[in-house]
Design a protein around this motif. Structure first.
Motif, PDB file in Angstrom:
ATOM      1  N   GLY A 635       9.435 102.643  -1.509  1.00 27.00           N
ATOM      2  CA  GLY A 635       9.057 103.360  -0.301  1.00 27.00           C
ATOM      3  C   GLY A 635       9.282 102.592   0.979  1.00 27.00           C
ATOM      4  N   LYS A 636      10.331 101.760   1.025  1.00 30.92           N
ATOM      5  CA  LYS A 636      10.625 100.951   2.210  1.00 30.92           C
ATOM      6  C   LYS A 636      11.879 101.466   2.916  1.00 30.92           C
ATOM      7  CE  LYS A 636       7.513  97.850   0.733  1.00 30.92           C
ATOM      8  NZ  LYS A 636       6.258  97.495   1.429  1.00 30.92           N
ATOM      9  N   GLN A 637      12.019 101.104   4.183  1.00 36.40           N
ATOM     10  CA  GLN A 637      13.240 101.358   4.927  1.00 36.40           C
ATOM     11  C   GLN A 637      14.179 100.168   4.746  1.00 36.40           C
ATOM     12  OE1 GLN A 637      12.630 102.907   9.069  1.00 36.40           O
ATOM     13  NE2 GLN A 637      10.528 102.245   8.673  1.00 36.40           N
ATOM     14  N   ALA A 638      15.469 100.430   4.731  1.00 43.07           N
ATOM     15  CA  ALA A 638      16.451  99.347   4.589  1.00 43.07           C
ATOM     16  C   ALA A 638      17.697  99.667   5.395  1.00 43.07           C
ATOM     17  CB  ALA A 638      16.808  99.137   3.118  1.00 43.07           C
ATOM     18  N   TRP A 639      18.158  98.695   6.162  1.00 48.28           N
ATOM     19  CA  TRP A 639      19.394  98.811   6.929  1.00 48.28           C
ATOM     20  C   TRP A 639      20.214  97.534   6.758  1.00 48.28           C
ATOM     21  CZ3 TRP A 639      20.942 103.142   9.611  1.00 48.28           C
ATOM     22  CH2 TRP A 639      19.976 104.134   9.796  1.00 48.28           C
ATOM     23  N   ARG A 640      21.508  97.715   6.877  1.00 47.86           N
ATOM     24  CA  ARG A 640      22.414  96.567   6.816  1.00 47.86           C
ATOM     25  C   ARG A 640      22.705  96.085   8.239  1.00 47.86           C
ATOM     26  NH1 ARG A 640      27.574  95.657   3.006  1.00 47.86           N
ATOM     27  NH2 ARG A 640      28.548  93.919   4.107  1.00 47.86           N
ATOM     28  N   ILE A 641      22.703  94.764   8.429  1.00 48.47           N
ATOM     29  CA  ILE A 641      22.990  94.165   9.732  1.00 48.47           C
ATOM     30  C   ILE A 641      24.099  93.127   9.554  1.00 48.47           C
ATOM     31  CG2 ILE A 641      22.079  92.829  11.664  1.00 48.47           C
ATOM     32  CD1 ILE A 641      19.311  93.928  10.993  1.00 48.47           C
ATOM     33  N   ASP A 642      25.190  93.311  10.290  1.00 46.78           N
ATOM     34  CA  ASP A 642      26.332  92.397  10.235  1.00 46.78           C
ATOM     35  C   ASP A 642      26.513  91.711  11.580  1.00 46.78           C
ATOM     36  OD1 ASP A 642      27.222  93.196   7.551  1.00 46.78           O
ATOM     37  OD2 ASP A 642      27.769  95.088   8.509  1.00 46.78           O
ATOM     38  N   ASN A 643      26.961  90.480  11.539  1.00 49.77           N
ATOM     39  CA  ASN A 643      27.329  89.790  12.769  1.00 49.77           C
ATOM     40  C   ASN A 643      28.721  89.192  12.625  1.00 49.77           C
ATOM     41  OD1 ASN A 643      25.755  87.630  11.053  1.00 49.77           O
ATOM     42  ND2 ASN A 643      27.024  86.452  12.466  1.00 49.77           N
ATOM     43  N   TYR A 644      29.299  88.764  13.737  1.00 49.54           N
ATOM     44  CA  TYR A 644      30.664  88.254  13.749  1.00 49.54           C
ATOM     45  C   TYR A 644      30.680  86.731  13.925  1.00 49.54           C
ATOM     46  CZ  TYR A 644      31.756  93.176  14.428  1.00 49.54           C
ATOM     47  OH  TYR A 644      31.845  94.539  14.269  1.00 49.54           O
ATOM     48  N   ASP A 645      31.842  86.151  13.651  1.00 46.52           N
ATOM     49  CA  ASP A 645      32.020  84.709  13.841  1.00 46.52           C
ATOM     50  C   ASP A 645      31.824  84.326  15.309  1.00 46.52           C
ATOM     51  OD1 ASP A 645      32.689  84.240  11.171  1.00 46.52           O
ATOM     52  OD2 ASP A 645      34.813  84.625  11.514  1.00 46.52           O
ATOM     53  N   ASP A 646      31.254  83.157  15.507  1.00 44.82           N
ATOM     54  CA  ASP A 646      31.161  82.559  16.840  1.00 44.82           C
ATOM     55  C   ASP A 646      31.539  81.089  16.673  1.00 44.82           C
ATOM     56  OD1 ASP A 646      30.528  81.475  19.284  1.00 44.82           O
ATOM     57  OD2 ASP A 646      28.587  82.474  19.467  1.00 44.82           O
ATOM     58  N   ASP A 647      32.816  80.795  16.874  1.00 46.39           N
ATOM     59  CA  ASP A 647      33.326  79.460  16.588  1.00 46.39           C
ATOM     60  C   ASP A 647      32.638  78.384  17.415  1.00 46.39           C
ATOM     61  OD1 ASP A 647      35.045  80.666  14.843  1.00 46.39           O
ATOM     62  OD2 ASP A 647      36.764  80.652  16.201  1.00 46.39           O
ATOM     63  N   SER A 661       8.382  98.224   5.658  1.00 46.78           N
ATOM     64  CA  SER A 661       7.663  99.488   5.862  1.00 46.78           C
ATOM     65  C   SER A 661       6.974  99.490   7.219  1.00 46.78           C
ATOM     66  CB  SER A 661       6.630  99.687   4.740  1.00 46.78           C
ATOM     67  OG  SER A 661       5.725  98.597   4.707  1.00 46.78           O
ATOM     68  N   ARG A 662       7.224  98.462   8.034  1.00 47.93           N
ATOM     69  CA  ARG A 662       6.634  98.359   9.370  1.00 47.93           C
ATOM     70  C   ARG A 662       7.158  99.502  10.248  1.00 47.93           C
ATOM     71  NH1 ARG A 662       4.931  93.819  13.070  1.00 47.93           N
ATOM     72  NH2 ARG A 662       4.866  92.510  11.205  1.00 47.93           N
ATOM     73  N   ARG A 663       6.247 100.230  10.839  1.00 49.06           N
ATOM     74  CA  ARG A 663       6.611 101.386  11.655  1.00 49.06           C
ATOM     75  C   ARG A 663       7.350 100.943  12.912  1.00 49.06           C
ATOM     76  NH1 ARG A 663       1.629 105.313  12.613  1.00 49.06           N
ATOM     77  NH2 ARG A 663       3.370 106.489  13.543  1.00 49.06           N
ATOM     78  N   ASP A 664       8.387 101.695  13.265  1.00 46.66           N
ATOM     79  CA  ASP A 664       9.167 101.477  14.488  1.00 46.66           C
ATOM     80  C   ASP A 664       9.849 100.107  14.542  1.00 46.66           C
ATOM     81  OD1 ASP A 664       8.283 103.985  15.401  1.00 46.66           O
ATOM     82  OD2 ASP A 664       6.472 103.092  16.250  1.00 46.66           O
ATOM     83  N   PHE A 665       9.892  99.398  13.421  1.00 43.26           N
ATOM     84  CA  PHE A 665      10.510  98.074  13.443  1.00 43.26           C
ATOM     85  C   PHE A 665      11.984  98.160  13.851  1.00 43.26           C
ATOM     86  CE2 PHE A 665      12.856  94.678  11.195  1.00 43.26           C
ATOM     87  CZ  PHE A 665      12.272  93.572  11.786  1.00 43.26           C
ATOM     88  N   PHE A 666      12.714  99.086  13.221  1.00 39.96           N
ATOM     89  CA  PHE A 666      14.141  99.183  13.483  1.00 39.96           C
ATOM     90  C   PHE A 666      14.453  99.911  14.793  1.00 39.96           C
ATOM     91  CE2 PHE A 666      14.062  98.698   8.789  1.00 39.96           C
ATOM     92  CZ  PHE A 666      14.835  97.547   8.710  1.00 39.96           C
ATOM     93  N   SER A 667      13.417 100.396  15.464  1.00 42.14           N
ATOM     94  CA  SER A 667      13.613 101.035  16.770  1.00 42.14           C
ATOM     95  C   SER A 667      13.655 100.009  17.899  1.00 42.14           C
ATOM     96  CB  SER A 667      12.483 102.048  17.036  1.00 42.14           C
ATOM     97  OG  SER A 667      12.460 103.036  16.037  1.00 42.14           O
ATOM     98  N   ASN A 668      13.353  98.772  17.594  1.00 43.40           N
ATOM     99  CA  ASN A 668      13.348  97.740  18.617  1.00 43.40           C
ATOM    100  C   ASN A 668      14.733  97.606  19.250  1.00 43.40           C
ATOM    101  OD1 ASN A 668      13.500  94.783  19.643  1.00 43.40           O
ATOM    102  ND2 ASN A 668      11.315  95.111  19.250  1.00 43.40           N
ATOM    103  N   SER A 669      14.755  97.337  20.542  1.00 42.08           N
ATOM    104  CA  SER A 669      16.024  97.254  21.279  1.00 42.08           C
ATOM    105  C   SER A 669      16.936  96.143  20.756  1.00 42.08           C
ATOM    106  CB  SER A 669      15.738  97.031  22.770  1.00 42.08           C
ATOM    107  OG  SER A 669      15.000  95.818  22.962  1.00 42.08           O
ATOM    108  N   ALA A 670      16.357  95.133  20.118  1.00 40.71           N
ATOM    109  CA  ALA A 670      17.181  94.043  19.591  1.00 40.71           C
ATOM    110  C   ALA A 670      18.181  94.534  18.550  1.00 40.71           C
ATOM    111  CB  ALA A 670      16.287  92.961  18.988  1.00 40.71           C
ATOM    112  N   PHE A 671      17.846  95.656  17.858  1.00 44.66           N
ATOM    113  CA  PHE A 671      18.713  96.165  16.795  1.00 44.66           C
ATOM    114  C   PHE A 671      19.700  97.217  17.293  1.00 44.66           C
ATOM    115  CE2 PHE A 671      14.857  94.982  14.244  1.00 44.66           C
ATOM    116  CZ  PHE A 671      15.451  93.939  13.552  1.00 44.66           C
ATOM    117  N   ARG A 672      19.691  97.509  18.597  1.00 36.73           N
ATOM    118  CA  ARG A 672      20.530  98.583  19.108  1.00 36.73           C
ATOM    119  C   ARG A 672      22.006  98.286  18.828  1.00 36.73           C
ATOM    120  NH1 ARG A 672      18.817  98.856  24.256  1.00 36.73           N
ATOM    121  NH2 ARG A 672      17.094 100.212  23.616  1.00 36.73           N
ATOM    122  N   GLY A 673      22.639  99.196  18.133  1.00 34.15           N
ATOM    123  CA  GLY A 673      24.047  99.049  17.798  1.00 34.15           C
ATOM    124  C   GLY A 673      24.337  98.081  16.669  1.00 34.15           C
ATOM    125  N   GLN A 674      23.299  97.537  16.040  1.00 39.97           N
ATOM    126  CA  GLN A 674      23.483  96.526  14.997  1.00 39.97           C
ATOM    127  C   GLN A 674      23.256  97.064  13.579  1.00 39.97           C
ATOM    128  OE1 GLN A 674      24.488  93.356  15.734  1.00 39.97           O
ATOM    129  NE2 GLN A 674      24.609  94.058  17.854  1.00 39.97           N
TER     130      GLN A 674
END
Length: 701
Positions: A635-647, A661-674
């Protein structure tokens, strides 16, 4: 003579003819059944104990050594039984041992063999396998040489080597069938019970064949099998052992390369072993398959490919690495086994020949699985094995120089082979120096080879920790930047964004499965608590003495030595805010950390609204759907988060699946577009400690 007595004699002769017709088929059926069971039990029981020892590729290599040692014991038993014991007693002893072995069923390993934290698991793996399947395995191993010897005795010394090819065919069918037909559909415990029932049926069949063979041998004159074609020289026996040892070493070396850098999974266990067995089948079935003029010239390119497989080729795509290594292994094993088949002795020395083959196999396994990890500080066994194989074949050819049809041409070709072997040795030495020459630290144990080196990377002076071909940590040498999180743990990675969101809530408690260089300690602040779980004691020592992430961290941090599953199972809930699963061994994440039971334990150690971050970066396995299934089940939410190389920051591209299962966790602006949605393969089931199927999530790229 009475009519009744004459009729009885006729009936007896007719029964004898029927036995003569049926007995060879029964020999074949029994040998085939034993071979199938012999090679089904290997991936079956090995997979059952894999979670106890950290799920690393080293477990399978150690298991292979055990099975080779068991094969040697079986062949030794067959040799002693057929040469030192009377015909009737052979049947009684073998039947008695088969009955005793039924008392060891089912072949379910006992958990008391689990290792203590920091303990070398090698002999515990041996103990677990011996207790679970030792006696049945040895008796199955003895079947092929024992029944072939009985066949030769009942057929006036006829050569039964095609039964050896039949045995290897059965082994090959079992090996290929396991990951495709057995593993995806049956749980481990059900597999063990079904195998145990099949072994009981085999025992009945084998006893019946032994009784019939005893009666048939009793009818023959003693001279029928007494003849011998002279003794085999010690030099010849040494060559048998050496050729078998070379092939075995190459098998384990290729298996190690595949399972260390792809996954410790039955598919990649059985593929090299299947190739190894296929060469046995071809070489012993008929002389037409092995042609010196074809395979010996291909040997050196194949060995060169294997040397490159441990170096430059190791970072290539799955679709490139797998076919190349398998093709090279096929050529090399065809050469070794082809030369063995050319040197096979008459039937009287059959069990001695098989004993030498088994001894060579065990010695090769001993070299790779025990000697190399305990006496080498790096993977030196690869170049040693590859060059030794070429040298051995040159020795075999040199011993036959008197039989060369054209002495001058033969000598010229042999010298060409010697020169090519020298070039191979030079290439192997240069590759080894290129990989290891700049190392600050070289250490090795059961869990693999570790290397620490200082390098200049894109004008950055950094210190690297690598395991096999995979980087496990990078730290800037510049004191002002040495606490910057690097590699897979950059600020924009899944764990970096998760920390950024949660750090605003106050002091955090973070658990990390997998220490590496201790890079995640760079996130720790005063008041935070970090707890690392690490199975490899060498990694702990290197992280504390060769890197400063742990020492510089202002948070309270500690390291728990031992397998994370076992350690966490004995702890009260740690109430982590964040739990990171990052237990790499090469590119292979141990399967037992991704099962339903493992995730249940993670939730127990997390706060109700805690966050689980699973590092799923992998070239060969698509692990995100496995995590997604487990998250959905709980009963948890799950999303994939990818980042790119930074040499500039020494940050690598990485993929995480973040679960909460934390409410509104993935709504945080830090995850926007991620955030990325996880696509599910068809028919994928939740993994459990009793069921997993890596076949469905392979990346064929």
């Amino acid at each position: 003579m009475s009519t009744f007595a004459a009729g009885a004699q006729v009936a007896e002769r007719m029964r004898g003819r029927r036995v003569d017709r049926v007995l060879p088929a029964l020999f074949g059926a029994t040998i085939l059944a034993s071979a199938c069971l012999l090679f089904l039990v290997q991936p079956l029981v090995s997979k059952l104990i894999l979670p106890w020892f950290g799920g690393s590729s080293a477990v399978w290599i150690t298991c292979l050594l055990f099975f080779q040692a068991g094969l040697l014991l079986g062949y030794l038993y067959a040799h002693v039984l057929t040469h030192r014991v009377s015909t009737r007693r052979q049947t009684v002893i073998h039947a008695g041992l088969l009955v005793v072995s039924l008392g060891t069923l089912p072949i379910l390993p006992n958990a008391r063999w689990q290792p203590a934290p920091g303990q070398d698991p090698t002999w515990l793996v041996f103990g677990a396998l011996a207790a679970a399947a030792g006696l049945p395995y040895v008796l199955l191993s003895s079947t092929t040489p024992l029944l072939q010897s009985w066949y030769a005795q009942t057929n006036s010394g006829a050569l039964p080597y095609r039964y050896f090819a039949l045995s290897n065919t059965g082994s090959l069918v079992a090996l290929l069938g396991y990951p495709i037909l057995v593993e995806p559909y049956l749980t481990g415990h059900r597999q063990a019970w079904m195998w145990s029932l099949a072994f009981a049926a085999f025992a009945v069949l084998c006893v019946g064949v032994a009784v019939l063979a005893t009666r048939k041998r009793a009818e023959l004159k003693p001279r029928a099998f007494a003849e011998t074609n002279g003794r085999t020289s010690r030099v010849q026996m040494l060559l048998w052992v050496s050729l078998a040892a070379c092939a075995s070493t190459l098998l384990l070396a290729v298996t190690n390369l595949l399972t260390q850098n792809i996954a410790p999974m039955p598919l990649l266990w059985v593929l090299p072993l299947s190739i190894y067995l296929l060469t046995f089948i071809l070489c012993f079935e008929s002389e037409r398959w092995y042609k010196r003029v074809l395979f010996l010239p291909l040997m050196l390119p194949a060995l060169g490919c294997l040397v490159a497989g441990a170096g430059p080729l190791s970072n290539q795509k799955f679709s490139v690495v797998l076919p190349l290594l398998c093709a090279a292994l096929f050529v090399c094993c065809m050469a070794c086994h082809g030369e063995l088949a050319r040197a096979k002795p008459p039937a009287r020395q059959l069990t001695a020949f098989y004993l030498c083959l088994a001894a060579g196999g065990a010695l090769g396994g001993l070299f790779v699985a025990v000697v190399a990890p305990h006496f080498f500080n790096a993977m030196y066994e690869y170049p040693v094995a590859f060059v030794s194989c070429a040298v051995l074949l040159l020795i075999v050819l040199w011993r036959e120089r008197r039989n060369w049809k054209n002495r001058e041409l033969g000598f010229a070709l042999w010298m060409g082979g010697l020169a090519a072997t020298f070039l191979l040795s030079l290439y192997g030495g240069l590759e080894t120096w290129r990989n290891l020459g700049s190392a600050v630290v070289l250490e090795r144990n059961f869990y693999g080879a570790l290397r620490v080196q200082d390098v200049l990377d894109r004008r950055n002076r950094v210190r690297e920790l690598t395991h096999g071909t995979i980087t496990h940590g990078v730290q800037f040498r510049n004191p002002g930047r040495r606490n910057v999180p690097t590699t897979y743990y950059g600020r924009d990675s899944g764990i970096g964004l998760t920390w950024q969101v949660l750090e605003r809530t106050g002091p955090l408690r973070m658990g990390v499965v997998g220490l590496g260089a201790g890079t995640l300690a760079a996130y720790g602040r005063g008041g935070d608590t970090l707890r690392f779980y690490e199975i490899n004691p060498l990694v702990v020592g290197i992280a504390k003495t060769r890197f400063t992430f742990l020492a510089d961290c202002p948070a309270h941090n500690d390291v728990v030595l031992g397998d994370a599953r076992l350690s966490m199972a004995h702890e009260a809930s740690r109430q982590f805010d964040i739990l990171v699963i990052d237990a790499f061994s090469g590119d292979a994440i141990p399967v037992h950390l991704l099962t339903r039971e493992a995730f249940a334990m993670y939730w127990r150690h997390l706060k109700p609204d805690g966050v689980l971050a699973v590092h799923v970066s992998n070239r060969f396995l698509n692990l995100a759907p496995v995590v997604m299934l487990a998250a959905t089940e709980f009963g948890k939410q799950a999303w994939r988060i990818d980042n790119y190389d930074d040499d500039a920051q020494e940050v690598y591209s990485a993929s995480y699946v973040v679960v909460t299962s934390r409410r509104d966790f993935f709504s945080n602006s830090a995850f926007r577009g991620q955030l990325s949605k996880i696509e599910m393969p068809p028919h994928l089931r939740t993994w459990t400690d009793d069921y997993s199927n890596l076949w469905q999530i392979l990346n064929y790229k």
